[in-house]
Design a protein around this motif. Structure first.
Motif, PDB file in Angstrom:
ATOM      1  N   MET A 272      76.498 -83.725 -30.207  1.00  0.00           N
ATOM      2  CA  MET A 272      76.597 -84.557 -29.698  1.00  0.00           C
ATOM      3  C   MET A 272      77.636 -84.349 -28.489  1.00  0.00           C
ATOM      4  O   MET A 272      77.960 -85.779 -26.942  1.00  0.00           O
ATOM      5  CB  MET A 272      78.234 -84.803 -30.026  1.00  0.00           C
ATOM      6  N   MET A 273      78.258 -83.468 -27.937  1.00  0.00           N
ATOM      7  CA  MET A 273      78.294 -83.033 -26.809  1.00  0.00           C
ATOM      8  C   MET A 273      77.576 -82.778 -25.502  1.00  0.00           C
ATOM      9  O   MET A 273      77.372 -83.136 -24.344  1.00  0.00           O
ATOM     10  CB  MET A 273      79.166 -82.036 -26.678  1.00  0.00           C
ATOM     11  N   ALA A 274      76.163 -82.535 -25.541  1.00  0.00           N
ATOM     12  CA  ALA A 274      74.806 -82.365 -25.509  1.00  0.00           C
ATOM     13  C   ALA A 274      74.428 -83.380 -24.813  1.00  0.00           C
ATOM     14  O   ALA A 274      74.495 -84.223 -24.052  1.00  0.00           O
ATOM     15  CB  ALA A 274      73.604 -81.678 -25.607  1.00  0.00           C
ATOM     16  N   ILE A 275      74.443 -84.665 -25.505  1.00  0.00           N
ATOM     17  CA  ILE A 275      73.756 -85.531 -25.359  1.00  0.00           C
ATOM     18  C   ILE A 275      75.510 -87.055 -24.943  1.00  0.00           C
ATOM     19  O   ILE A 275      74.873 -87.632 -23.577  1.00  0.00           O
ATOM     20  CB  ILE A 275      74.348 -86.966 -26.846  1.00  0.00           C
ATOM     21  N   GLY A 276      76.317 -86.492 -24.727  1.00  0.00           N
ATOM     22  CA  GLY A 276      77.792 -87.447 -24.495  1.00  0.00           C
ATOM     23  C   GLY A 276      77.979 -87.004 -22.509  1.00  0.00           C
ATOM     24  O   GLY A 276      77.875 -87.818 -21.800  1.00  0.00           O
ATOM     25  N   GLY A 277      77.322 -85.660 -22.635  1.00  0.00           N
ATOM     26  CA  GLY A 277      77.337 -85.005 -20.960  1.00  0.00           C
ATOM     27  C   GLY A 277      76.664 -85.361 -20.406  1.00  0.00           C
ATOM     28  O   GLY A 277      76.621 -85.615 -19.361  1.00  0.00           O
TER      29      GLY A 277
ATOM     30  N   SER B  40      74.378 -88.200 -20.739  1.00  0.00           N
ATOM     31  CA  SER B  40      74.855 -90.016 -20.893  1.00  0.00           C
ATOM     32  C   SER B  40      75.448 -89.651 -19.970  1.00  0.00           C
ATOM     33  O   SER B  40      75.663 -90.821 -19.151  1.00  0.00           O
ATOM     34  CB  SER B  40      75.327 -90.208 -22.385  1.00  0.00           C
ATOM     35  N   VAL B  41      76.800 -89.035 -19.650  1.00  0.00           N
ATOM     36  CA  VAL B  41      77.861 -90.015 -18.468  1.00  0.00           C
ATOM     37  C   VAL B  41      77.089 -89.658 -17.206  1.00  0.00           C
ATOM     38  O   VAL B  41      77.400 -89.860 -16.671  1.00  0.00           O
ATOM     39  CB  VAL B  41      79.512 -88.605 -18.548  1.00  0.00           C
ATOM     40  N   GLY B  42      76.462 -88.345 -17.324  1.00  0.00           N
ATOM     41  CA  GLY B  42      76.013 -87.975 -16.151  1.00  0.00           C
ATOM     42  C   GLY B  42      74.931 -88.575 -15.620  1.00  0.00           C
ATOM     43  O   GLY B  42      75.113 -88.687 -14.400  1.00  0.00           O
ATOM     44  N   GLY B  43      73.871 -89.148 -16.169  1.00  0.00           N
ATOM     45  CA  GLY B  43      73.150 -90.123 -16.146  1.00  0.00           C
ATOM     46  C   GLY B  43      74.485 -91.376 -15.504  1.00  0.00           C
ATOM     47  O   GLY B  43      73.399 -91.906 -14.925  1.00  0.00           O
ATOM     48  N   TYR B  44      74.417 -91.341 -16.247  1.00  0.00           N
ATOM     49  CA  TYR B  44      75.431 -93.443 -16.042  1.00  0.00           C
ATOM     50  C   TYR B  44      76.317 -92.994 -14.744  1.00  0.00           C
ATOM     51  O   TYR B  44      75.716 -93.455 -13.439  1.00  0.00           O
ATOM     52  CB  TYR B  44      76.413 -93.442 -16.777  1.00  0.00           C
ATOM     53  N   MET B  45      76.652 -92.116 -14.799  1.00  0.00           N
ATOM     54  CA  MET B  45      77.036 -91.571 -13.202  1.00  0.00           C
ATOM     55  C   MET B  45      76.485 -92.050 -12.206  1.00  0.00           C
ATOM     56  O   MET B  45      76.156 -92.658 -10.919  1.00  0.00           O
ATOM     57  CB  MET B  45      78.061 -90.235 -12.736  1.00  0.00           C
ATOM     58  N   PHE B  46      75.367 -90.919 -12.651  1.00  0.00           N
ATOM     59  CA  PHE B  46      73.876 -91.163 -11.136  1.00  0.00           C
ATOM     60  C   PHE B  46      73.057 -92.451 -11.042  1.00  0.00           C
ATOM     61  O   PHE B  46      73.262 -92.546  -9.561  1.00  0.00           O
ATOM     62  CB  PHE B  46      72.617 -90.139 -11.702  1.00  0.00           C
ATOM     63  N   LEU B  47      73.271 -93.404 -12.480  1.00  0.00           N
ATOM     64  CA  LEU B  47      72.511 -93.965 -11.425  1.00  0.00           C
ATOM     65  C   LEU B  47      73.284 -95.751 -11.598  1.00  0.00           C
ATOM     66  O   LEU B  47      73.565 -95.708 -10.184  1.00  0.00           O
ATOM     67  CB  LEU B  47      72.533 -95.105 -12.932  1.00  0.00           C
TER      68      LEU B  47
ATOM     69  N   GLN C   8      79.897 -94.955  -4.887  1.00  0.00           N
ATOM     70  CA  GLN C   8      80.456 -94.504  -3.568  1.00  0.00           C
ATOM     71  C   GLN C   8      80.278 -93.403  -3.934  1.00  0.00           C
ATOM     72  O   GLN C   8      79.651 -92.080  -4.962  1.00  0.00           O
ATOM     73  CB  GLN C   8      81.456 -95.559  -3.269  1.00  0.00           C
ATOM     74  N   PRO C   9      80.190 -92.264  -2.634  1.00  0.00           N
ATOM     75  CA  PRO C   9      80.242 -91.157  -3.117  1.00  0.00           C
ATOM     76  C   PRO C   9      80.547 -90.410  -3.983  1.00  0.00           C
ATOM     77  O   PRO C   9      82.183 -90.783  -3.936  1.00  0.00           O
ATOM     78  CB  PRO C   9      79.970 -90.591  -2.152  1.00  0.00           C
ATOM     79  N   VAL C  10      80.467 -89.385  -4.943  1.00  0.00           N
ATOM     80  CA  VAL C  10      81.128 -88.920  -6.176  1.00  0.00           C
ATOM     81  C   VAL C  10      81.782 -87.508  -6.229  1.00  0.00           C
ATOM     82  O   VAL C  10      80.552 -86.721  -5.553  1.00  0.00           O
ATOM     83  CB  VAL C  10      80.389 -89.178  -7.671  1.00  0.00           C
TER      84      VAL C  10
ATOM     85  N   TRP D  20      81.808 -85.186 -11.168  1.00  0.00           N
ATOM     86  CA  TRP D  20      79.973 -84.477 -11.671  1.00  0.00           C
ATOM     87  C   TRP D  20      80.458 -82.704 -12.062  1.00  0.00           C
ATOM     88  O   TRP D  20      79.421 -82.841 -13.064  1.00  0.00           O
ATOM     89  CB  TRP D  20      79.067 -83.991 -10.326  1.00  0.00           C
ATOM     90  N   ALA D  21      81.133 -82.187 -12.493  1.00  0.00           N
ATOM     91  CA  ALA D  21      81.136 -81.094 -12.512  1.00  0.00           C
ATOM     92  C   ALA D  21      81.694 -81.068 -14.361  1.00  0.00           C
ATOM     93  O   ALA D  21      81.197 -80.067 -15.096  1.00  0.00           O
ATOM     94  CB  ALA D  21      82.258 -80.126 -12.101  1.00  0.00           C
ATOM     95  N   MET D  22      82.439 -82.014 -14.913  1.00  0.00           N
ATOM     96  CA  MET D  22      83.316 -81.924 -16.123  1.00  0.00           C
ATOM     97  C   MET D  22      81.762 -82.684 -16.832  1.00  0.00           C
ATOM     98  O   MET D  22      81.569 -82.347 -17.992  1.00  0.00           O
ATOM     99  CB  MET D  22      83.770 -83.180 -15.691  1.00  0.00           C
ATOM    100  N   PRO D  23      81.047 -83.541 -16.561  1.00  0.00           N
ATOM    101  CA  PRO D  23      79.806 -84.033 -17.936  1.00  0.00           C
ATOM    102  C   PRO D  23      78.384 -82.835 -17.629  1.00  0.00           C
ATOM    103  O   PRO D  23      77.959 -82.745 -19.145  1.00  0.00           O
ATOM    104  CB  PRO D  23      79.233 -84.958 -17.206  1.00  0.00           C
ATOM    105  N   ILE D  24      78.430 -82.420 -16.902  1.00  0.00           N
ATOM    106  CA  ILE D  24      78.041 -81.106 -16.582  1.00  0.00           C
ATOM    107  C   ILE D  24      78.444 -80.004 -17.379  1.00  0.00           C
ATOM    108  O   ILE D  24      77.590 -79.802 -18.008  1.00  0.00           O
ATOM    109  CB  ILE D  24      76.684 -80.623 -15.216  1.00  0.00           C
TER     110      ILE D  24
END
Length: 57
Positions: free
Chosen positions: A12-17, A19-26, A30-32, A37-41
């Protein structure tokens, strides 16, 4: 039972991280900052580490 719970948590942690990283990327409009970025990674990496340890042990 402990191994099942640990593997579920790691999955769940791997999938959640990821998915949140992918959501942020897409969808980040504005620049993050890198700290954001370090949190979901980190969550994804921790989940993968938990899974790796359960698979090895």
């Amino acid at each position: 039972m402990r191994k099942f719970i640990s593997m579920t948590l790691g999955t769940m942690m791997a999938i959640g991280g990821a998915s949140v990283g992918g959501y942020m990327f897409l969808y980040a409009s504005q620049p993050v900052k890198m700290i954001i970025w370090a949190m979901p990674i980190s969550v994804m990496a921790l989940g993968v580490a938990i899974l790796w340890e359960d698979m090895r042990g």
